[in-house]
Design an enzyme around this catalytic site. Structure first.
Site, short mmCIF file in Angstrom:
data_model
loop_
_atom_site.label_atom_id
_atom_site.label_comp_id
_atom_site.label_asym_id
_atom_site.label_seq_id
_atom_site.Cartn_x
_atom_site.Cartn_y
_atom_site.Cartn_z
CB CYS A 1 38.19 33.41 50.49
SG CYS A 1 39.65 34.35 49.92
CD GLU B 1 35.43 35.66 48.97
OE1 GLU B 1 35.19 36.05 50.12
OE2 GLU B 1 36.58 35.45 48.55
CE LYS C 1 35.51 34.83 54.26
NZ LYS C 1 36.24 35.77 53.37
#
Length: 530
Positions: free
Chosen positions: A402, A292, A352
């Site tokens: 994440c 990321e 995301k």
């Protein structure tokens, strides 16, 4: 009137006077349970990574159960708050690394309120038969609530995430994180009930003691019984995967002030690996994973960023999953994974979906600005809307970016979408050398067992890792170093019971807690009516 009225001094002589001992007893009666509740929270915190003390978690709940049993709900609320402070204050200390103590304390207190309500519920059901079962359901209900509210929830610190090792872990493959957490809590509360029964009258305790011991041992035996569900078998062969950790120019919130340097670091490390492959010192990867934020420069809009990423992909001769910050057609930024082919360039994408509040976006920005100007450092990212699996050289890679790894549904969606391997690209540079990266790695290990998938963890600054489907770590990097990991990873498509059942184990366990509370209410109404 005068003859029948006792003199003042006589009244004082007949009234009981609290002496030093009774005062001390009152203080002891309040302080010891309070201290024990805090101790329970600290023990639970100590069971989490980077320590490998998973076995402390049941003892934390044994202490909590012993303290809460038979208490009034009001006392349960207060003791739950104290446990929460002992737990969340140290567990979440990494959230204040670069923004000061206020956000850390605010988050810890907010999460502690959930534990206060949970403590209230546990005390409420603690006089029921087999109370550890109902109390365990109440605990899972509390975790389910805080995983969803407020601001889409914060499941960090679920009991299951303290268990990447040990006896209970295989249960993740059977019923996901709710069942794994319930097993730990039930074992602890059962242990508390064993201790309580041992103090009872021997003539009345034996049968109840057997029941309590069974509640303690059943989760352990269930973990052993679930062990066959955990497998590292390569159902469709293996894929040779390279995980790139390029490192960042500096730690903290301003690590990306040199955004081009971050990108160049990851390009440089990929070129270095390509040179080793060409020299025969490293195996040719089938696919490459970047973290990321490895390119905070939008490669769609910046030809120079496009050129260096394309150069790296061509040099390594494999598709690369690139973590980039891009501006979508609506003018809003996205935290995106881009599938970059060495021949055709950028292709499929994954945005995301579960964004981090107070980081990637700021809820009620004007309100929170009253308390800190740091709110303006939060982003204005927009969430993605659907899962996506990348076809990387014939291997299905499911990106889980994440923070998303903490949310059951996001990870499950990617597996159900067809991911043969999970990737958790992350950026932990903001949190420097704190315990955050180790806590997240523990979450990733639990997810590997839950879904029977290898999990690859490319991180900008570490710890990057290759995790086998059984949750063990095959390879890992250090922190704030430039490194590459190359590993043969099993491709798997079978679905664990946890993946198939989805949210149902959590629903059932929440209903167990609700049934216990309903039972107490119904019994009290019946007693009042009778």
């Amino acid at each position: 009137m005068t003859a029948t009225t006792a003199p003042t001094d006589a009244s004082e002589q007949t009234a009981p006077q609290p002496g030093p001992e009774s005062r001390a007893e009152r203080i002891r009666r309040r302080l010891i349970p309070a201290a024990a509740a805090v101790l329970a929270g600290v023990l639970l915190y100590l069971s989490f990574a980077p320590r490998e003390l998973w076995w402390l978690a049941p003892f934390a709940f044994a202490v909590l159960g012993f303290v809460l049993h038979g208490r009034r709900p009001k006392s349960g609320f207060g003791l739950g708050l104290l446990m929460g402070l002992g737990y969340f204050l140290p567990l979440l200390s990494w959230t204040g690394v670069d923004v000061g103590p206020l956000p850390w304390l605010a988050l810890a207190v907010a999460e502690t309120l959930f534990l206060g309500l949970t403590g209230l519920g546990i005390a409420f059901v603690s006089r029921l038969p087999v109370w550890p079962v109902w109390a365990g359901g109440v605990w899972i209900a509390g975790e389910a609530a805080r995983a969803r509210f407020p601001f889409e929830g914060f499941p960090w610190g679920k009991v299951a995430f303290s268990q990447p090792d040990g006896l209970f872990l295989p249960l993740a493959a059977l019923g996901g994180t709710p069942l794994l957490g319930f097993a730990v809590v039930l074992c602890g509360f059962g242990l508390a009930d064993v201790g309580r029964r041992l103090k009872a009258d021997p003539r009345a305790r034996d049968r109840a003691l057997v029941t309590s011991a069974a509640l303690t041992l059943t989760p352990v035996l269930a973990g052993a019984a679930a062990l066959p569900l955990v497998s590292n078998k390569a159902e469709h062969g293996t894929a040779t995967v390279a995980v790139i950790q390029g490192n960042v120019p500096r730690m903290g919130l301003d690590f990306n002030a040199q955004r081009r340097a971050v990108l160049d670091h990851h390009v440089k490390e990929t070129l270095r690996l390509a040179a080793e492959v060409k020299a025969g010192k490293a195996k040719q990867p089938d696919l490459v994973l970047w973290p990321e934020n490895s390119s905070d420069i939008d490669p769609y809009a910046n030809p120079d960023a496009y050129a260096v990423i394309d150069k790296a992909a061509k040099a390594i001769k494999a598709p690369v999953s690139v973590g980039a910050v891009v501006t979508a057609k609506d003018g809003k930024p996205r935290n995106r994974q881009i599938l970059w082919d060495p021949k055709t360039g950028p292709g499929a994408t994954y945005d995301k979906r579960h964004l981090q509040p107070f980081g990637e976006y700021m809820p009620y920005r004007d309100f929170f600005r009253v308390f800190s100007s740091d709110v303006d450092r939060a982003g204005i990212f927009q969430p993605g809307t659907k899962p996506a699996v990348f076809d990387m050289a014939g291997t299905g890679i499911g990106p889980v970016t994440c923070y998303e790894a903490a949310f059951d549904s996001v990870v499950r969606d990617q597996v159900q979408e067809g991911a043969q391997i999970l990737s958790v690209p992350s950026n932990n540079a903001t949190f420097e050398r704190s315990q955050m990266t180790y806590q997240q790695l523990a979450i990733d290990r639990v997810r590997a067992v839950e879904h029977g998938r290898a999990v690859l963890v490319p991180v900008t600054s570490g710890v990057s890792a290759v995790i086998r489907p059984d949750g063990s770590i095959a390879q890992r990097t250090g922190m704030f170093t430039a490194e590459s990991l190359v590993a043969d990873v099993p491709r798997r498509s079978s679905l664990t019971p946890a993946t198939r059942l989805g949210v149902w184990p959590e629903v059932i366990l929440v209903l167990v807690g609700a049934a216990g509370i309903g039972w107490v209410i119904a019994r009290r109404r019946a007693e009042a009516a009778g």
